[in-house]
Motif scaffolding. Sequence first.
Motif, PDB file in Angstrom:
ATOM      1  N   SER A  89       0.829  -1.207   0.000  1.00 50.96           N
ATOM      2  CA  SER A  89       0.000   0.000   0.000  1.00 50.96           C
ATOM      3  C   SER A  89       0.859   1.251   0.000  1.00 50.96           C
ATOM      4  O   SER A  89       0.581   2.215  -0.725  1.00 50.96           O
ATOM      5  CB  SER A  89      -0.920   0.014   1.218  1.00 50.96           C
ATOM      6  N   TYR A  90       1.902   1.229   0.802  1.00 52.51           N
ATOM      7  CA  TYR A  90       2.804   2.379   0.867  1.00 52.51           C
ATOM      8  C   TYR A  90       3.471   2.625  -0.485  1.00 52.51           C
ATOM      9  O   TYR A  90       3.513   3.755  -0.968  1.00 52.51           O
ATOM     10  CB  TYR A  90       3.861   2.154   1.956  1.00 52.51           C
ATOM     11  N   GLN A  91       3.967   1.569  -1.110  1.00 49.19           N
ATOM     12  CA  GLN A  91       4.630   1.709  -2.407  1.00 49.19           C
ATOM     13  C   GLN A  91       3.658   2.233  -3.463  1.00 49.19           C
ATOM     14  O   GLN A  91       4.013   3.098  -4.268  1.00 49.19           O
ATOM     15  CB  GLN A  91       5.232   0.371  -2.863  1.00 49.19           C
ATOM     16  N   ALA A  92       2.444   1.727  -3.451  1.00 49.25           N
ATOM     17  CA  ALA A  92       1.444   2.190  -4.415  1.00 49.25           C
ATOM     18  C   ALA A  92       1.166   3.678  -4.226  1.00 49.25           C
ATOM     19  O   ALA A  92       1.098   4.437  -5.198  1.00 49.25           O
ATOM     20  CB  ALA A  92       0.155   1.381  -4.270  1.00 49.25           C
ATOM     21  N   MET A  93       1.035   4.102  -2.987  1.00 48.63           N
ATOM     22  CA  MET A  93       0.779   5.520  -2.720  1.00 48.63           C
ATOM     23  C   MET A  93       1.967   6.386  -3.125  1.00 48.63           C
ATOM     24  O   MET A  93       1.792   7.451  -3.712  1.00 48.63           O
ATOM     25  CB  MET A  93       0.428   5.737  -1.250  1.00 48.63           C
ATOM     26  N   ARG A  94       3.183   5.944  -2.825  1.00 49.16           N
ATOM     27  CA  ARG A  94       4.374   6.729  -3.205  1.00 49.16           C
ATOM     28  C   ARG A  94       4.450   6.878  -4.721  1.00 49.16           C
ATOM     29  O   ARG A  94       4.716   7.964  -5.230  1.00 49.16           O
ATOM     30  CB  ARG A  94       5.665   6.075  -2.704  1.00 49.16           C
ATOM     31  N   LEU A  95       4.254   5.779  -5.419  1.00 51.24           N
ATOM     32  CA  LEU A  95       4.360   5.828  -6.877  1.00 51.24           C
ATOM     33  C   LEU A  95       3.263   6.707  -7.482  1.00 51.24           C
ATOM     34  O   LEU A  95       3.508   7.441  -8.438  1.00 51.24           O
ATOM     35  CB  LEU A  95       4.309   4.424  -7.470  1.00 51.24           C
ATOM     36  N   GLY A 108       1.323  -2.141 -13.686  1.00 53.72           N
ATOM     37  CA  GLY A 108       2.344  -2.912 -14.390  1.00 53.72           C
ATOM     38  C   GLY A 108       3.574  -3.155 -13.536  1.00 53.72           C
ATOM     39  O   GLY A 108       4.123  -4.261 -13.507  1.00 53.72           O
ATOM     40  N   ILE A 109       4.024  -2.129 -12.831  1.00 55.35           N
ATOM     41  CA  ILE A 109       5.203  -2.248 -11.966  1.00 55.35           C
ATOM     42  C   ILE A 109       4.953  -3.231 -10.833  1.00 55.35           C
ATOM     43  O   ILE A 109       5.808  -4.059 -10.508  1.00 55.35           O
ATOM     44  CB  ILE A 109       5.581  -0.872 -11.378  1.00 55.35           C
ATOM     45  N   MET A 110       3.768  -3.157 -10.245  1.00 60.25           N
ATOM     46  CA  MET A 110       3.459  -3.974  -9.073  1.00 60.25           C
ATOM     47  C   MET A 110       2.809  -5.304  -9.428  1.00 60.25           C
ATOM     48  O   MET A 110       2.456  -6.075  -8.536  1.00 60.25           O
ATOM     49  CB  MET A 110       2.568  -3.180  -8.115  1.00 60.25           C
ATOM     50  N   ASN A 111       2.632  -5.554 -10.724  1.00 57.72           N
ATOM     51  CA  ASN A 111       2.053  -6.813 -11.189  1.00 57.72           C
ATOM     52  C   ASN A 111       0.657  -7.042 -10.594  1.00 57.72           C
ATOM     53  O   ASN A 111       0.358  -8.098 -10.062  1.00 57.72           O
ATOM     54  CB  ASN A 111       2.989  -7.985 -10.883  1.00 57.72           C
ATOM     55  N   LYS A 112      -0.185  -5.985 -10.681  1.00 57.27           N
ATOM     56  CA  LYS A 112      -1.562  -6.043 -10.192  1.00 57.27           C
ATOM     57  C   LYS A 112      -2.481  -5.603 -11.317  1.00 57.27           C
ATOM     58  O   LYS A 112      -2.043  -4.982 -12.273  1.00 57.27           O
ATOM     59  CB  LYS A 112      -1.750  -5.080  -9.009  1.00 57.27           C
ATOM     60  N   THR A 113      -3.745  -5.880 -11.167  1.00 56.85           N
ATOM     61  CA  THR A 113      -4.714  -5.335 -12.120  1.00 56.85           C
ATOM     62  C   THR A 113      -4.957  -3.879 -11.745  1.00 56.85           C
ATOM     63  O   THR A 113      -4.713  -3.461 -10.599  1.00 56.85           O
ATOM     64  CB  THR A 113      -6.050  -6.100 -12.064  1.00 56.85           C
ATOM     65  N   GLU A 114      -5.471  -3.104 -12.693  1.00 55.05           N
ATOM     66  CA  GLU A 114      -5.773  -1.707 -12.407  1.00 55.05           C
ATOM     67  C   GLU A 114      -6.840  -1.599 -11.327  1.00 55.05           C
ATOM     68  O   GLU A 114      -6.747  -0.758 -10.427  1.00 55.05           O
ATOM     69  CB  GLU A 114      -6.204  -0.987 -13.685  1.00 55.05           C
ATOM     70  N   THR A 115      -7.850  -2.454 -11.393  1.00 53.39           N
ATOM     71  CA  THR A 115      -8.899  -2.449 -10.379  1.00 53.39           C
ATOM     72  C   THR A 115      -8.327  -2.794  -9.012  1.00 53.39           C
ATOM     73  O   THR A 115      -8.646  -2.154  -8.010  1.00 53.39           O
ATOM     74  CB  THR A 115     -10.028  -3.429 -10.758  1.00 53.39           C
ATOM     75  N   GLY A 116      -7.471  -3.802  -8.969  1.00 50.97           N
ATOM     76  CA  GLY A 116      -6.841  -4.188  -7.713  1.00 50.97           C
ATOM     77  C   GLY A 116      -6.012  -3.057  -7.124  1.00 50.97           C
ATOM     78  O   GLY A 116      -6.008  -2.833  -5.912  1.00 50.97           O
ATOM     79  N   LEU A 117      -5.319  -2.331  -7.976  1.00 52.03           N
ATOM     80  CA  LEU A 117      -4.511  -1.206  -7.511  1.00 52.03           C
ATOM     81  C   LEU A 117      -5.403  -0.081  -6.987  1.00 52.03           C
ATOM     82  O   LEU A 117      -5.097   0.522  -5.955  1.00 52.03           O
ATOM     83  CB  LEU A 117      -3.608  -0.690  -8.628  1.00 52.03           C
ATOM     84  N   LYS A 118      -6.502   0.178  -7.667  1.00 51.44           N
ATOM     85  CA  LYS A 118      -7.430   1.218  -7.192  1.00 51.44           C
ATOM     86  C   LYS A 118      -7.975   0.874  -5.814  1.00 51.44           C
ATOM     87  O   LYS A 118      -8.096   1.748  -4.952  1.00 51.44           O
ATOM     88  CB  LYS A 118      -8.578   1.402  -8.181  1.00 51.44           C
ATOM     89  N   VAL A 119      -8.288  -0.392  -5.599  1.00 52.74           N
ATOM     90  CA  VAL A 119      -8.775  -0.835  -4.296  1.00 52.74           C
ATOM     91  C   VAL A 119      -7.679  -0.653  -3.248  1.00 52.74           C
ATOM     92  O   VAL A 119      -7.933  -0.155  -2.138  1.00 52.74           O
ATOM     93  CB  VAL A 119      -9.260  -2.302  -4.356  1.00 52.74           C
ATOM     94  N   THR A 120      -6.457  -1.015  -3.592  1.00 56.26           N
ATOM     95  CA  THR A 120      -5.318  -0.851  -2.673  1.00 56.26           C
ATOM     96  C   THR A 120      -5.160   0.614  -2.288  1.00 56.26           C
ATOM     97  O   THR A 120      -4.989   0.937  -1.108  1.00 56.26           O
ATOM     98  CB  THR A 120      -4.030  -1.379  -3.317  1.00 56.26           C
ATOM     99  N   LEU A 121      -5.209   1.511  -3.275  1.00 58.32           N
ATOM    100  CA  LEU A 121      -5.064   2.944  -2.996  1.00 58.32           C
ATOM    101  C   LEU A 121      -6.229   3.469  -2.155  1.00 58.32           C
ATOM    102  O   LEU A 121      -6.008   4.256  -1.219  1.00 58.32           O
ATOM    103  CB  LEU A 121      -4.958   3.732  -4.304  1.00 58.32           C
ATOM    104  N   PHE A 122      -7.442   3.039  -2.458  1.00 63.74           N
ATOM    105  CA  PHE A 122      -8.605   3.476  -1.688  1.00 63.74           C
ATOM    106  C   PHE A 122      -8.463   3.081  -0.225  1.00 63.74           C
ATOM    107  O   PHE A 122      -8.646   3.901   0.685  1.00 63.74           O
ATOM    108  CB  PHE A 122      -9.889   2.878  -2.281  1.00 63.74           C
ATOM    109  N   ARG A 123      -8.126   1.820   0.003  1.00 62.33           N
ATOM    110  CA  ARG A 123      -7.988   1.332   1.383  1.00 62.33           C
ATOM    111  C   ARG A 123      -6.827   2.015   2.102  1.00 62.33           C
ATOM    112  O   ARG A 123      -6.915   2.316   3.295  1.00 62.33           O
ATOM    113  CB  ARG A 123      -7.804  -0.177   1.382  1.00 62.33           C
ATOM    114  N   ALA A 124      -5.734   2.259   1.388  1.00 60.63           N
ATOM    115  CA  ALA A 124      -4.579   2.928   1.994  1.00 60.63           C
ATOM    116  C   ALA A 124      -4.937   4.360   2.390  1.00 60.63           C
ATOM    117  O   ALA A 124      -4.575   4.814   3.483  1.00 60.63           O
ATOM    118  CB  ALA A 124      -3.402   2.910   1.024  1.00 60.63           C
ATOM    119  N   ARG A 125      -5.636   5.079   1.514  1.00 56.67           N
ATOM    120  CA  ARG A 125      -6.046   6.451   1.840  1.00 56.67           C
ATOM    121  C   ARG A 125      -6.965   6.467   3.055  1.00 56.67           C
ATOM    122  O   ARG A 125      -6.819   7.312   3.956  1.00 56.67           O
ATOM    123  CB  ARG A 125      -6.765   7.094   0.652  1.00 56.67           C
TER     124      ARG A 125
END
Length: 139
Positions: A89-95, A108-125
Motif C-alpha cells: 500500500s505504501y509503495q502504491a501511494m508513493r508511486l 504494471g510495476i506492481m504486477n496487479k490489475t488496475e482495479t486491484g490497484l485502485k482498491v489498494t489505494l482506496f484502502r490505503a487512503r
Amino acid sequence: MRGADVEDVAQEVLIRAYRKIHLFDTRRSFAPWLFVIARRVAHDAKKRQIRRAETGLGDEFPNQSSEPETSPIVEPLWELAGKVLKEESYQAMRLHYAEDLSIREIAGIMNKTETGLKVTLFRARRRLRQKAEALELFR
C-alpha cells in the motif's frame, strides 16, 4: 533520446542509487525504489534535452536535483504512511502521489490489475486518514 543519452541515464541511475543507498528502507521492496530514481533521472534528462533545444545552449544544469519539494504537512504524512500501511500500500501511494505515475503504470510495476490497484489505494487512503485524524495531524 539517442543511444548514448540512454546509456548516460542508466549510468546516472546507478550512481544515484549508490550514493543514496543509505536512504533505502530495507523493510521495503528494492525495485520500486530503484524505479523512482530511474524515473527522476530520465525526467531530468528529458527536461535538459528540451531546454537545450529551446535555448540552443549546452547542458548547463547537469546536477540539478529532482527531489520533490514538500510542504510542512506532507513529510509527517509520508512518515505516518510508512508506519501504518503495509509495504504494498505504501509503495502504491508513493508511486501514485509522490511520483505522479498513472494507475496503469503502477499496476504494471506492481504486477496487479488496475482495479486491484485502485482498491489498494482506496484502502490505503482510508487507513491513513483514520490514523491521521486519530493523531490529530491535521489540526
